[in-house]
Design a protein around this motif. Sequence first.
Motif, PDB file in Angstrom:
ATOM      1  N   PRO A   1      35.295 -79.853  13.567  1.00 16.34           N
ATOM      2  CA  PRO A   1      35.585 -78.436  13.786  1.00 16.34           C
ATOM      3  C   PRO A   1      35.956 -77.735  12.480  1.00 16.34           C
ATOM      4  O   PRO A   1      36.771 -78.245  11.700  1.00 16.34           O
ATOM      5  CB  PRO A   1      36.766 -78.454  14.765  1.00 16.34           C
ATOM      6  N   ASN A   2      35.344 -76.586  12.254  1.00 11.76           N
ATOM      7  CA  ASN A   2      35.618 -75.771  11.067  1.00 11.76           C
ATOM      8  C   ASN A   2      36.766 -74.825  11.403  1.00 11.76           C
ATOM      9  O   ASN A   2      36.633 -73.938  12.243  1.00 11.76           O
ATOM     10  CB  ASN A   2      34.354 -74.994  10.684  1.00 11.76           C
ATOM     11  N   LEU A   3      37.897 -75.016  10.732  1.00 15.07           N
ATOM     12  CA  LEU A   3      39.122 -74.301  11.104  1.00 15.07           C
ATOM     13  C   LEU A   3      38.999 -72.784  11.036  1.00 15.07           C
ATOM     14  O   LEU A   3      39.609 -72.069  11.835  1.00 15.07           O
ATOM     15  CB  LEU A   3      40.275 -74.767  10.222  1.00 15.07           C
ATOM     16  N   ALA A   4      38.195 -72.282  10.123  1.00 16.23           N
ATOM     17  CA  ALA A   4      38.080 -70.826   9.964  1.00 16.23           C
ATOM     18  C   ALA A   4      37.582 -70.160  11.234  1.00 16.23           C
ATOM     19  O   ALA A   4      37.982 -69.037  11.563  1.00 16.23           O
ATOM     20  CB  ALA A   4      37.149 -70.491   8.802  1.00 16.23           C
ATOM     21  N   PHE A   5      36.723 -70.862  11.972  1.00 15.88           N
ATOM     22  CA  PHE A   5      36.127 -70.283  13.170  1.00 15.88           C
ATOM     23  C   PHE A   5      37.068 -70.317  14.374  1.00 15.88           C
ATOM     24  O   PHE A   5      36.738 -69.802  15.438  1.00 15.88           O
ATOM     25  CB  PHE A   5      34.812 -70.992  13.492  1.00 15.88           C
ATOM     26  N   TYR A   6      38.219 -70.927  14.188  1.00 18.30           N
ATOM     27  CA  TYR A   6      39.273 -70.897  15.202  1.00 18.30           C
ATOM     28  C   TYR A   6      40.405 -69.969  14.757  1.00 18.30           C
ATOM     29  O   TYR A   6      40.920 -69.171  15.538  1.00 18.30           O
ATOM     30  CB  TYR A   6      39.808 -72.314  15.459  1.00 18.30           C
ATOM     31  N   GLU A   7      40.764 -70.058  13.494  1.00 20.22           N
ATOM     32  CA  GLU A   7      41.867 -69.248  12.967  1.00 20.22           C
ATOM     33  C   GLU A   7      41.579 -67.757  13.047  1.00 20.22           C
ATOM     34  O   GLU A   7      42.504 -66.949  13.193  1.00 20.22           O
ATOM     35  CB  GLU A   7      42.162 -69.665  11.522  1.00 20.22           C
ATOM     36  N   CYS A   8      40.314 -67.383  12.986  1.00 20.39           N
ATOM     37  CA  CYS A   8      39.971 -65.957  13.029  1.00 20.39           C
ATOM     38  C   CYS A   8      40.297 -65.331  14.380  1.00 20.39           C
ATOM     39  O   CYS A   8      40.362 -64.103  14.495  1.00 20.39           O
ATOM     40  CB  CYS A   8      38.501 -65.741  12.679  1.00 20.39           C
ATOM     41  N   PHE A   9      40.520 -66.155  15.404  1.00 24.01           N
ATOM     42  CA  PHE A   9      40.877 -65.647  16.724  1.00 24.01           C
ATOM     43  C   PHE A   9      42.376 -65.748  16.999  1.00 24.01           C
ATOM     44  O   PHE A   9      42.820 -65.550  18.130  1.00 24.01           O
ATOM     45  CB  PHE A   9      40.102 -66.397  17.812  1.00 24.01           C
ATOM     46  N   GLY A  10      43.145 -66.065  15.952  1.00 22.88           N
ATOM     47  CA  GLY A  10      44.589 -66.132  16.121  1.00 22.88           C
ATOM     48  C   GLY A  10      45.017 -67.265  17.035  1.00 22.88           C
ATOM     49  O   GLY A  10      44.414 -68.337  17.046  1.00 22.88           O
ATOM     50  N   ILE A  11      46.053 -67.025  17.822  1.00 18.69           N
ATOM     51  CA  ILE A  11      46.616 -68.059  18.670  1.00 18.69           C
ATOM     52  C   ILE A  11      45.602 -68.563  19.694  1.00 18.69           C
ATOM     53  O   ILE A  11      45.596 -69.742  20.055  1.00 18.69           O
ATOM     54  CB  ILE A  11      47.901 -67.555  19.370  1.00 18.69           C
ATOM     55  N   GLU A  12      44.721 -67.673  20.166  1.00 13.50           N
ATOM     56  CA  GLU A  12      43.714 -68.106  21.136  1.00 13.50           C
ATOM     57  C   GLU A  12      42.763 -69.137  20.525  1.00 13.50           C
ATOM     58  O   GLU A  12      42.379 -70.115  21.176  1.00 13.50           O
ATOM     59  CB  GLU A  12      42.926 -66.893  21.641  1.00 13.50           C
ATOM     60  N   GLY A  13      42.405 -68.911  19.270  1.00 17.78           N
ATOM     61  CA  GLY A  13      41.523 -69.852  18.600  1.00 17.78           C
ATOM     62  C   GLY A  13      42.207 -71.186  18.355  1.00 17.78           C
ATOM     63  O   GLY A  13      41.614 -72.251  18.547  1.00 17.78           O
ATOM     64  N   TRP A  14      43.463 -71.126  17.938  1.00 16.46           N
ATOM     65  CA  TRP A  14      44.204 -72.358  17.679  1.00 16.46           C
ATOM     66  C   TRP A  14      44.383 -73.157  18.974  1.00 16.46           C
ATOM     67  O   TRP A  14      44.276 -74.380  18.992  1.00 16.46           O
ATOM     68  CB  TRP A  14      45.552 -72.033  17.059  1.00 16.46           C
ATOM     69  N   THR A  15      44.665 -72.447  20.070  1.00 17.41           N
ATOM     70  CA  THR A  15      44.807 -73.105  21.371  1.00 17.41           C
ATOM     71  C   THR A  15      43.503 -73.791  21.786  1.00 17.41           C
ATOM     72  O   THR A  15      43.504 -74.916  22.291  1.00 17.41           O
ATOM     73  CB  THR A  15      45.232 -72.095  22.446  1.00 17.41           C
ATOM     74  N   ALA A  16      42.378 -73.117  21.555  1.00 15.91           N
ATOM     75  CA  ALA A  16      41.073 -73.698  21.882  1.00 15.91           C
ATOM     76  C   ALA A  16      40.815 -74.949  21.053  1.00 15.91           C
ATOM     77  O   ALA A  16      40.259 -75.939  21.550  1.00 15.91           O
ATOM     78  CB  ALA A  16      39.965 -72.671  21.651  1.00 15.91           C
ATOM     79  N   LEU A  17      41.224 -74.918  19.784  1.00 15.63           N
ATOM     80  CA  LEU A  17      41.072 -76.088  18.917  1.00 15.63           C
ATOM     81  C   LEU A  17      41.896 -77.262  19.441  1.00 15.63           C
ATOM     82  O   LEU A  17      41.404 -78.394  19.527  1.00 15.63           O
ATOM     83  CB  LEU A  17      41.488 -75.744  17.489  1.00 15.63           C
ATOM     84  N   GLU A  18      43.151 -76.990  19.792  1.00 19.73           N
ATOM     85  CA  GLU A  18      44.015 -78.046  20.316  1.00 19.73           C
ATOM     86  C   GLU A  18      43.434 -78.644  21.599  1.00 19.73           C
ATOM     87  O   GLU A  18      43.421 -79.867  21.771  1.00 19.73           O
ATOM     88  CB  GLU A  18      45.410 -77.493  20.578  1.00 19.73           C
ATOM     89  N   LYS A  19      42.944 -77.801  22.478  1.00 20.73           N
ATOM     90  CA  LYS A  19      42.353 -78.278  23.731  1.00 20.73           C
ATOM     91  C   LYS A  19      41.107 -79.114  23.452  1.00 20.73           C
ATOM     92  O   LYS A  19      40.866 -80.127  24.123  1.00 20.73           O
ATOM     93  CB  LYS A  19      42.004 -77.095  24.642  1.00 20.73           C
ATOM     94  N   THR A  20      40.322 -78.696  22.472  1.00 17.90           N
ATOM     95  CA  THR A  20      39.101 -79.423  22.123  1.00 17.90           C
ATOM     96  C   THR A  20      39.428 -80.819  21.610  1.00 17.90           C
ATOM     97  O   THR A  20      38.800 -81.810  22.010  1.00 17.90           O
ATOM     98  CB  THR A  20      38.297 -78.645  21.064  1.00 17.90           C
ATOM     99  N   ILE A  21      40.411 -80.903  20.731  1.00 16.36           N
ATOM    100  CA  ILE A  21      40.797 -82.200  20.174  1.00 16.36           C
ATOM    101  C   ILE A  21      41.360 -83.111  21.267  1.00 16.36           C
ATOM    102  O   ILE A  21      41.031 -84.302  21.339  1.00 16.36           O
ATOM    103  CB  ILE A  21      41.806 -82.011  19.026  1.00 16.36           C
ATOM    104  N   LYS A  22      42.182 -82.555  22.140  1.00 20.37           N
ATOM    105  CA  LYS A  22      42.735 -83.349  23.245  1.00 20.37           C
ATOM    106  C   LYS A  22      41.625 -83.831  24.176  1.00 20.37           C
ATOM    107  O   LYS A  22      41.648 -84.970  24.657  1.00 20.37           O
ATOM    108  CB  LYS A  22      43.762 -82.524  24.024  1.00 20.37           C
ATOM    109  N   TYR A  23      40.642 -82.973  24.421  1.00 21.30           N
ATOM    110  CA  TYR A  23      39.526 -83.355  25.281  1.00 21.30           C
ATOM    111  C   TYR A  23      38.744 -84.519  24.670  1.00 21.30           C
ATOM    112  O   TYR A  23      38.368 -85.469  25.371  1.00 21.30           O
ATOM    113  CB  TYR A  23      38.605 -82.161  25.507  1.00 21.30           C
ATOM    114  N   LEU A  24      38.511 -84.441  23.369  1.00 21.05           N
ATOM    115  CA  LEU A  24      37.813 -85.526  22.685  1.00 21.05           C
ATOM    116  C   LEU A  24      38.596 -86.832  22.785  1.00 21.05           C
ATOM    117  O   LEU A  24      38.039 -87.890  23.104  1.00 21.05           O
ATOM    118  CB  LEU A  24      37.594 -85.171  21.211  1.00 21.05           C
TER     119      LEU A  24
END
Length: 248
Positions: free
Chosen positions: A31-54
């Motif tokens: 995952p490229n962090l910039a494409f999550y950070e640009c959405f603020g907390i929503e993007g960071w939350t999606a990243l965390e959920k993605t990693i947990k899912y993996l």
Amino acid sequence: PEHLKNDADAIFKFNKAIIDATAPYCVAYKPNLAFYECFGIEGWTALEKTIKYLKQNYPDQFIIADAKRGDIGNTSAMYARSFFEHLDVDAITVAPYMGEDSISPFYGYEGKWVIVLGLTSNKGSHDFQLTEDADGTPLYQNVMSKVSSWGTSDNTMFVVGATQGKMFEEVRRVVPDKFLLVPGVGAQGGSLEEVARYGMTDDCGLLVNSSRGIIYASTGEDFATVAGQKAKELQVQMEQLLADKGII
């Protein structure tokens, strides 16, 4: 895809569909962090959920935070804590420009990998990375050589862009036993065959990445199915190259 854009959990649902479709054909996700950070907390939350899912569903997959961090020591220590403790990813990409104390905090975690920018795939890479010293040695080679003395073959990789082609030969002279993370195959035009010919070791030594060519192969409701097809196509090519090398 349009049918997901108004969904409150669009990023994670997109990621989940991509993961489920491509997991049989790959060994890692980046995952490229910039494409999550640009959405603020929503993007960071999606990243965390993605990693947990993996981790819950595909525990053997290697997870790389493509963050390109690198700062003075105490700041890098917080970056390392964020990615290796909080997110618990397996590896992080870092920029070596500020020197050893900006990277050493990332080496403080057993079983984690530091992936250092070496010879990148972007056009501007030639602005600095190919600058030669008085002995005619390009900067990227000096960087790789120096960083190699800080880490080991069990915790250090280098980013080398697939678009660099035959220059993989020079890279291998400097770091013959280090793993290389190779972006640029697919949308950026890098040649998988050249990467294998000039960069593959006797037991492979390459982690080849294709992003846009897979996840954006379709913008329709079939996006995940098409992504899976593209991933399989690349996996078949890789398998043949490994067979040609006598590795499998």
